[in-house]
Design an enzyme around this catalytic site. Structure first.
Site, PDB file in Angstrom:
ATOM      1  N   CYS A 351       0.798  -1.223   0.000  1.00 55.62           N
ATOM      2  CA  CYS A 351       0.000   0.000   0.000  1.00 55.62           C
ATOM      3  C   CYS A 351       0.841   1.288   0.000  1.00 55.62           C
ATOM      4  O   CYS A 351       0.582   2.176  -0.816  1.00 55.62           O
ATOM      5  CB  CYS A 351      -1.044   0.001   1.106  1.00 55.62           C
ATOM      6  SG  CYS A 351      -0.641  -0.919   2.588  1.00 55.62           S
ATOM      7  N   ARG A 380       7.373 -11.036   4.809  1.00 53.08           N
ATOM      8  CA  ARG A 380       6.879 -10.941   6.179  1.00 53.08           C
ATOM      9  C   ARG A 380       7.601 -11.957   7.027  1.00 53.08           C
ATOM     10  O   ARG A 380       7.730 -13.121   6.640  1.00 53.08           O
ATOM     11  CB  ARG A 380       5.369 -11.223   6.225  1.00 53.08           C
ATOM     12  CG  ARG A 380       4.591 -10.187   5.462  1.00 53.08           C
ATOM     13  CD  ARG A 380       3.099 -10.415   5.554  1.00 53.08           C
ATOM     14  NE  ARG A 380       2.421  -9.429   4.706  1.00 53.08           N
ATOM     15  CZ  ARG A 380       1.127  -9.414   4.466  1.00 53.08           C
ATOM     16  NH1 ARG A 380       0.354 -10.329   5.027  1.00 53.08           N
ATOM     17  NH2 ARG A 380       0.592  -8.499   3.691  1.00 53.08           N
ATOM     18  N   GLN A 398       1.524 -11.136  -3.689  1.00 48.72           N
ATOM     19  CA  GLN A 398       0.089 -10.878  -3.628  1.00 48.72           C
ATOM     20  C   GLN A 398      -0.452 -10.448  -4.984  1.00 48.72           C
ATOM     21  O   GLN A 398       0.236  -9.759  -5.728  1.00 48.72           O
ATOM     22  CB  GLN A 398      -0.185  -9.762  -2.612  1.00 48.72           C
ATOM     23  CG  GLN A 398       0.197 -10.138  -1.192  1.00 48.72           C
ATOM     24  CD  GLN A 398      -0.123  -9.020  -0.221  1.00 48.72           C
ATOM     25  OE1 GLN A 398       0.233  -7.881  -0.455  1.00 48.72           O
ATOM     26  NE2 GLN A 398      -0.798  -9.366   0.864  1.00 48.72           N
ATOM     27  N   ASP A 400      -2.204  -8.044  -5.637  1.00 49.94           N
ATOM     28  CA  ASP A 400      -2.632  -6.880  -4.875  1.00 49.94           C
ATOM     29  C   ASP A 400      -3.201  -5.789  -5.777  1.00 49.94           C
ATOM     30  O   ASP A 400      -2.881  -5.734  -6.964  1.00 49.94           O
ATOM     31  CB  ASP A 400      -1.422  -6.321  -4.106  1.00 49.94           C
ATOM     32  CG  ASP A 400      -1.837  -5.681  -2.796  1.00 49.94           C
ATOM     33  OD1 ASP A 400      -3.050  -5.634  -2.521  1.00 49.94           O
ATOM     34  OD2 ASP A 400      -0.953  -5.236  -2.054  1.00 49.94           O
ATOM     35  N   HIS A 402      -4.822  -1.517  -5.170  1.00 44.60           N
ATOM     36  CA  HIS A 402      -5.342  -0.451  -4.313  1.00 44.60           C
ATOM     37  C   HIS A 402      -6.202   0.460  -5.150  1.00 44.60           C
ATOM     38  O   HIS A 402      -5.815   0.867  -6.242  1.00 44.60           O
ATOM     39  CB  HIS A 402      -4.191   0.312  -3.649  1.00 44.60           C
ATOM     40  CG  HIS A 402      -3.478  -0.543  -2.644  1.00 44.60           C
ATOM     41  ND1 HIS A 402      -2.402  -1.322  -2.991  1.00 44.60           N
ATOM     42  CD2 HIS A 402      -3.734  -0.795  -1.337  1.00 44.60           C
ATOM     43  CE1 HIS A 402      -2.004  -2.013  -1.919  1.00 44.60           C
ATOM     44  NE2 HIS A 402      -2.792  -1.722  -0.908  1.00 44.60           N
ATOM     45  N   LYS A 481     -12.989  -5.283   7.045  1.00 43.34           N
ATOM     46  CA  LYS A 481     -12.614  -6.025   5.841  1.00 43.34           C
ATOM     47  C   LYS A 481     -13.513  -7.220   5.600  1.00 43.34           C
ATOM     48  O   LYS A 481     -14.145  -7.736   6.515  1.00 43.34           O
ATOM     49  CB  LYS A 481     -11.155  -6.490   5.955  1.00 43.34           C
ATOM     50  CG  LYS A 481     -10.897  -7.333   7.193  1.00 43.34           C
ATOM     51  CD  LYS A 481      -9.415  -7.693   7.337  1.00 43.34           C
ATOM     52  CE  LYS A 481      -9.218  -8.606   8.520  1.00 43.34           C
ATOM     53  NZ  LYS A 481      -8.314  -9.710   8.268  1.00 43.34           N
ATOM     54  N   HIS A 527      -8.018  -1.685  -0.140  1.00 39.06           N
ATOM     55  CA  HIS A 527      -6.935  -2.651  -0.377  1.00 39.06           C
ATOM     56  C   HIS A 527      -7.614  -3.947  -0.780  1.00 39.06           C
ATOM     57  O   HIS A 527      -8.523  -4.390  -0.092  1.00 39.06           O
ATOM     58  CB  HIS A 527      -6.135  -2.946   0.898  1.00 39.06           C
ATOM     59  CG  HIS A 527      -5.605  -1.747   1.614  1.00 39.06           C
ATOM     60  ND1 HIS A 527      -4.280  -1.607   1.921  1.00 39.06           N
ATOM     61  CD2 HIS A 527      -6.218  -0.645   2.108  1.00 39.06           C
ATOM     62  CE1 HIS A 527      -4.096  -0.476   2.583  1.00 39.06           C
ATOM     63  NE2 HIS A 527      -5.259   0.130   2.712  1.00 39.06           N
TER      64      HIS A 527
END
Length: 663
Positions: A351, A380, A398, A400, A402, A481, A527
């Site tokens: 992000c 991570r 990911q 991912d 945004h 979420k 997200h």
RNA sequence: GCCGACGUAGCUCAGCUGGUAGAGCACUUCACUCGUAAUGAAGGGGUCCGGGGUUCGAGUCCCCGCGUCGGCUCCA
């Protein structure tokens, strides 16, 4: 005096006042009386949920009831598994001195009981046979379960005298947590044989219903799930009404293990792990073929939905992580290093990176929503004990994205994310379970903001008619979420996709857009990762398909098998023709028998084996063998390619007309 | 991270109470030239996870690490 109850068939049954479930069963018939395990009681007019009770308890007048026997499936199994948990505690207390017992509930597929063994005593699976033997003795003895309701004080005194500290704590908490206007009158104790436990019940009439039992594993488990408290020893087991059912259950588990993605990954040569980089898969060529096919799908589908792909660095000045809040909230999960004395951190999320791109330009309300997608590589530091094949890694890619949008756009954007997600999952035949996680204790933002955000997510779920579980207090610190969960081959649940609302990052990074009123406004961030991560998704998918992937994802779609090396040239020509046509094809020109080549291709789960020999060469043909399907006859390469064409790409990947795309 | 178990050839595993390693498959070579799930023969291959310790002697016993597996806690 009599009382009347209603049976499942609608008939009323009149019984003596004070009659029990056992009396009800007996008055229906002696067979039922023998088979009865418990009774399900409900007061439909009062709207109470049905309650499972011991047969020995008096029935309330006017109740509807159903006698539960072993034919009642899960309900009945749960009952005897709870019985089995008591047998376990009974056996452990007899075999080991100074053991403190805590809790022992039935769970899906079995039961467990948590114990604190005295200092220096450890339990391993090697101890199971003698514990099981003792449990079976008590089961065979048909010890009746006897319920006794006593005052909390009496129960407390009893367990305190036995130094059963955990039971004392449970009783104290029951007393403490009782509503002020209705203080706790009594707690129930259940005894079987010499063993007595604090227990809500219910139980079967005696231990003899536990006809087949097996202890399965031993593990540590924190008292009350709190990692700051004592670690207890948890023993897992399962129980059935017959040895036969137990054996079937164990066989099912064995079968499920064959679908384990870690096993498939090794057998099919998809990926590997090294001690030199724990939690980080190494993708081999075959696995990379799957990865790339999935990436291709991901890229096309994102572009088709108005996402624009970006790519961002993985290493950043810690200043960024201070500003984003990760330094405060997520530092323990991050990796740090110094670059020429400048402290840097590897990104655990994408992000802040996408925010940099957003902030590199000024935005008008006309631009919104801005949707950035990235197959983002994040690192991570997952605790060593939680790593698990592809399903829990430290090196996460990911899918991912945004979305930066206005308040008004939030709900429609969330709906689009959910639809997109379900389109993807449907493609793989997956049905995710949904969770809505709401405001946590530790959060930022006003209550109004949270009200709005949670309402937007709930509204999106409702407008799509989706069922979901509420997970109160489990939202991210910056917003609520919606998570998409799937289970693996052994029934463990993993979170894949997530759609999160965020009002915090826009504040922290001072995100702006210029509104129609020519003043600056704060955008909202969504997200979202739908597959979750490529690693986890591929792991789940492999288990779902048992390694037999749809053709478009399969690493090797066809393999050419010459009958002997006299036909290698022809086989190579066949291979080339297929390859030119876009088929992922291999040639097995080793000096081996066809039988062996076929066997090995079958084990590799190659969908199509193309056998070529004298006959095929002279006719310019191929013999097709399908994985598991066997010989599928002779055809030409051209015909075969045409047959495959419909399956070489995913349905979603098929080129679509612009008009369809806009629909 | 915590609890427990495990770590022997590329893979799956055997190796009793300590006496310096073995099988099947895989791999290499040779022969066979093969028709829908294993052709035959010969051969190569092991820091027994790593480091300490006990012992005349450690794959085996003890300690410390690392990794894996099953849970717990955490978690997208």
């Amino acid at each position: 005096m009599t009382l009347t109850v209603t049976l499942p068939d609608g008939n009323a049954l009149e019984l003596q006042d004070g009659a029990t479930g056992a009396d009800a069963a007996a008055s229906i018939g002696p067979g039922l009386a023998r088979a009865a395990l418990a009774v399900e009681v409900s007061h439909p007019e009062a709207g109470e949920a049905p309650e499972l009770r011991d047969l020995s308890r008096p029935l309330p007048d006017g109740a509807s009831l159903a006698i539960v026997t072993k034919k009642d499936g899960e309900k009945a199994l749960e009952l005897i598994r709870h019985d089995a948990a008591h047998l376990l505690a009974e056996a452990v207390l007899e075999l080991y001195g100074g053991v403190k017992i805590s809790i022992g509930p039935p769970i899906a597929d079995g039961f467990y009981y948590d114990f604190e063994f005295p200092e220096g005593v450890t339990i391993s699976e090697a101890d199971f046979p003698r514990i099981e033997a003792r449990m079976r003795e008590h089961a065979k003895a048909a010890e009746p379960f006897q319920r006794r309701d006593v005052s909390p004080a009496e129960a407390r005194e009893r367990f305190a005298a036995e130094a059963q500290d955990y039971k004392v704590e449970l009783i104290d908490d029951l007393v403490k947590n009782a509503p002020a206007d209705r203080p706790l009158q009594s707690v129930s104790l259940y005894s079987n044989g010499p063993f007595t436990d604090l227990c809500r019940g219910p139980h079967a009439p005696s231990t003899k219903s536990v006809a087949a039992l097996k202890l399965q594993s031993v593990a540590g488990a924190y008292w009350r799930g709190d990692s700051d408290r004592t670690m207890l020893t948890r023993i897992y087991g399962t129980a059935f009404f017959s040895q036969d059912e137990l054996q079937q259950h164990l066989a099912r588990i064995e079968l499920a293990k064959a679908r384990d993605h870690r096993k498939l990954g090794r057998e099919l040569g998809l990926f590997m792990f090294s001690e030199l980089s724990p939690g980080s898969p190494f993708w081999k060529p075959a696995g990379m073929a799957i990865w790339n096919s999935l990436t291709e799908l991901w890229r096309k589908e994102n572009l088709a939905r108005g996402y624009r792909e970006v790519k961002t660095p993985i290493l950043y000045d810690v200043e960024l992580w201070r500003q984003s809040g990760h330094w405060d909230k997520y530092k323990d999960n991050m990796y740090f290093t110094d670059v020429e004395d400048r402290p840097m951190g590897l990104k655990p999320m994408n992000c802040p990176a996408h925010i940099q791109i957003y902030n590199d330009e000024r935005h008008s309300y006309r631009d919104l929503p801005v949707r950035y997608s990235e197959a983002g590589l994040v690192h991570r530091h997952e605790a060593s004990g939680v790593l698990h094949g592809l399903l829990r890694v430290r090196h996460i890619t990911q899918d991912d994205a945004h979305i930066f949008c206005t308040d008004e756009q939030v709900e429609s954007e969330v709906v689009q994310c959910l639809r997109f997600g379900f389109d993807l999952y449907r493609l793989f035949g997956l049905q995710p379970r949904l969770e809505l996680s709401t405001r946590p204790e530790q959060r930022i933002g006003s209550d109004e903001m949270w009200d709005r955000a949670e309402a937007a997510l709930a509204g999106a779920l409702a407008s799509e008619g989706l069922e979901y579980e509420l997970n109160p207090g489990d939202g991210a610190f910056y917003g609520p979420k919606i998570d998409l969960h799937m289970t693996d081959s052994l029934g463990r649940s993993w979170q894949l996709g997530t759609v999160q609302l965020d009002y915090s990052m826009p504040e922290r990074f001072d995100l702006l857009y210029t509104g129609a009123d020519n003043t600056e406004h704060r955008p909202v961030m969504i997200h979202r990762a739908l597959l979750g991560s490529f690693e986890r998704f591929i792991g789940i998918m492999l288990e779902h398909y048992g390694g037999e992937l749809p053709l478009w994802l399969t690493p090797v779609q066809a393999i050419v098998l010459p009958v002997s090396d006299r036909f290698n040239d022809y086989a190579a020509a066949v291979r080339d023709e297929l390859r030119d046509d876009g088929v992922r094809v291999e040639l097995d020109d080793r000096n081996e028998s066809v039988g062996r080549k076929i066997r090995e291709a079958e084990l590799r789960k190659v969908p199509y084996m193309l056998v070529v020999g004298e006959r095929e060469q002279s006719e310019g043909a191929i013999s097709v063998r399908e994985h598991r399907g066997g010989d599928a006859g002779c055809t030409t390469v051209r015909e075969f390619c045409e047959r495959l064409h419909g399956q070489l790409y995913s349905p979603a990947l098929k080129p679509r007309k612009t008009s369809e795309r806009d629909a």
